[in-house]
Design an enzyme around this catalytic site. Structure first.
Site, PDB file in Angstrom:
ATOM      1  CG  LEU A  62      -1.958  -1.083   1.374  1.00 11.93           C
ATOM      2  CD1 LEU A  62      -2.658  -0.984   2.730  1.00 11.93           C
ATOM      3  CD2 LEU A  62      -2.976  -0.986   0.240  1.00 11.93           C
ATOM      4  CG  ASP A  63      -0.300   4.912  -1.856  1.00 15.42           C
ATOM      5  OD1 ASP A  63      -0.537   5.731  -0.951  1.00 15.42           O
ATOM      6  OD2 ASP A  63      -1.158   4.546  -2.679  1.00 15.42           O
ATOM      7  CB  ALA A  64       3.576   6.557   2.186  1.00 18.59           C
ATOM      8  CG  ASP A  65       0.013   9.873   1.040  1.00 18.41           C
ATOM      9  OD1 ASP A  65       0.561  10.076   2.146  1.00 18.41           O
ATOM     10  OD2 ASP A  65       0.286  10.510   0.010  1.00 18.41           O
ATOM     11  CB  THR A  66      -3.124   3.690   0.601  1.00 21.86           C
ATOM     12  OG1 THR A  66      -3.201   4.462  -0.591  1.00 21.86           O
ATOM     13  CG2 THR A  66      -4.316   2.756   0.669  1.00 21.86           C
TER      14      THR A  66
END
Length: 311
Positions: A175-179
């Site tokens: 998951l990307d950092a903002d997700t």
């Protein structure tokens, strides 16, 4: 008629009291009754599904392979925690147990638990206690890595003790950092590989807060496909949950695994993502799990993942 006292001497029976009936010895059920198949049909299956057994071969697919000096099937199931010995017999009688692709209903058959492929209700039974299946609720800002050279919080931070104890855990996808949301961790390499491989099309569900009030008709467009720079992407389901004050809350289910695919897809149609949370991977749900916490997957959840990828 006199009755015997506690010391064995004759005693008097109270007037009006019924005469004592001779006791009958209760027959032990072992060997005296057959397993109840009807009970077995509804008995709870506590099996812990797993892959760590010898893969099936064409010969095994032809039927169960019995071993004269092997272990009785009901004992193997009991030792694996599927049910009690008697409960395992009922599961067998109900036709819920397979050995090497063959449904077994006969009691007492002996197998080699190290080579036999055993399934209960279609899910393979774990024989390796070292297998780990975990769900992590990744907070926003955390990295989907086991370490980070910039000192940022990462998945490896929450499993450090397990890794130091010798467990070789790795995350299933990223998951990307903002997700935020559900990230699976395991040491079962084959399961992880299949869950990430696009050919198995394991669905993933997200709750996305979008900038802008999306029209109801956008769901059809999302299902028909959106063209991205690395190819088209389609969703399995797109549901508008709420539209309010310039933002929209939607639920998106897709089986794509490309990098930042949900964000790129929504950017392309003009409704950028403000907040993104993954709530499901296959049949595993995030539920009420608090951010930053780990939990061990239940046997039904692991079984659902194995069924989804054909193990």
């Amino acid at each position: 008629m006199a009755s015997a006292g506690r010391d064995g001497s004759p005693g008097k029976r109270r007037k009006g009291a019924p005469a004592q009936q001779p006791r009958t010895k209760k027959t032990h059920r072992k060997g005296s009754s057959k397993p109840n198949a009807e009970v077995g049909k509804v008995r709870l299956n506590n099996a812990r599904p797993a892959r760590h057994q010898t893969p099936a071969t064409p010969d095994q697919g032809a039927g169960a392979n019995y071993v004269e000096d092997g272990v009785r099937l009901q004992k193997v199931l009991a030792q694996a925690g599927v049910a009690s010995r008697r409960g395992a017999e009922e599961l067998i009688a109900a036709g819920r147990v397979e050995v090497d692709g063959e449904i077994v209903t006969e009691q007492g058959l002996r197998i080699d638990p190290d080579t036999a492929i055993i399934r209960v209700d279609g899910a393979r039974v774990i024989m390796d206690e070292t297998r780990q299946y975990l769900a992590f609720n990744k907070p926003k800002g955390w990295q989907s890595t086991m370490s980070d050279d910039q000192g940022r919080p990462c998945v490896g931070d929450v499993v450090a003790e397990r890794v130091m104890a010798g467990q070789r855990l790795f995350h299933v996808g990223r998951l990307d950092a903002d997700t935020e949301g559900l990230l699976l961790l395991t040491n079962d390499g084959e399961l992880a590989h299949r869950l990430m491989h696009p050919s198995f099309e394991v669905p993933k569900t997200y709750l996305a807060t979008l900038k802008g009030e999306v029209p109801r008709g956008i769901a059809r467009r999302m299902r028909e496909g959106v063209e991205l720079d690395d190819g088209p992407v389609t969703v399995d389901r797109f549901t508008v949950i709420e539209v309010h004050e310039g933002q929209s809350l939607v639920r998106i289910t897709l089986h794509e695994g490309r990098n930042r695919v949900v964000r790129r897809m929504m950017d392309e149609v003009g409704y950028p993502v403000v907040k993104l949370v993954r709530t499901h991977v296959g049949s595993v749900a995030l539920g009420e799990q608090r951010p930053g916490s780990l939990r061990v997957l239940g046997s039904d959840e692991v079984g659902g993942l194995y069924k989804a990828v054909g193990l």
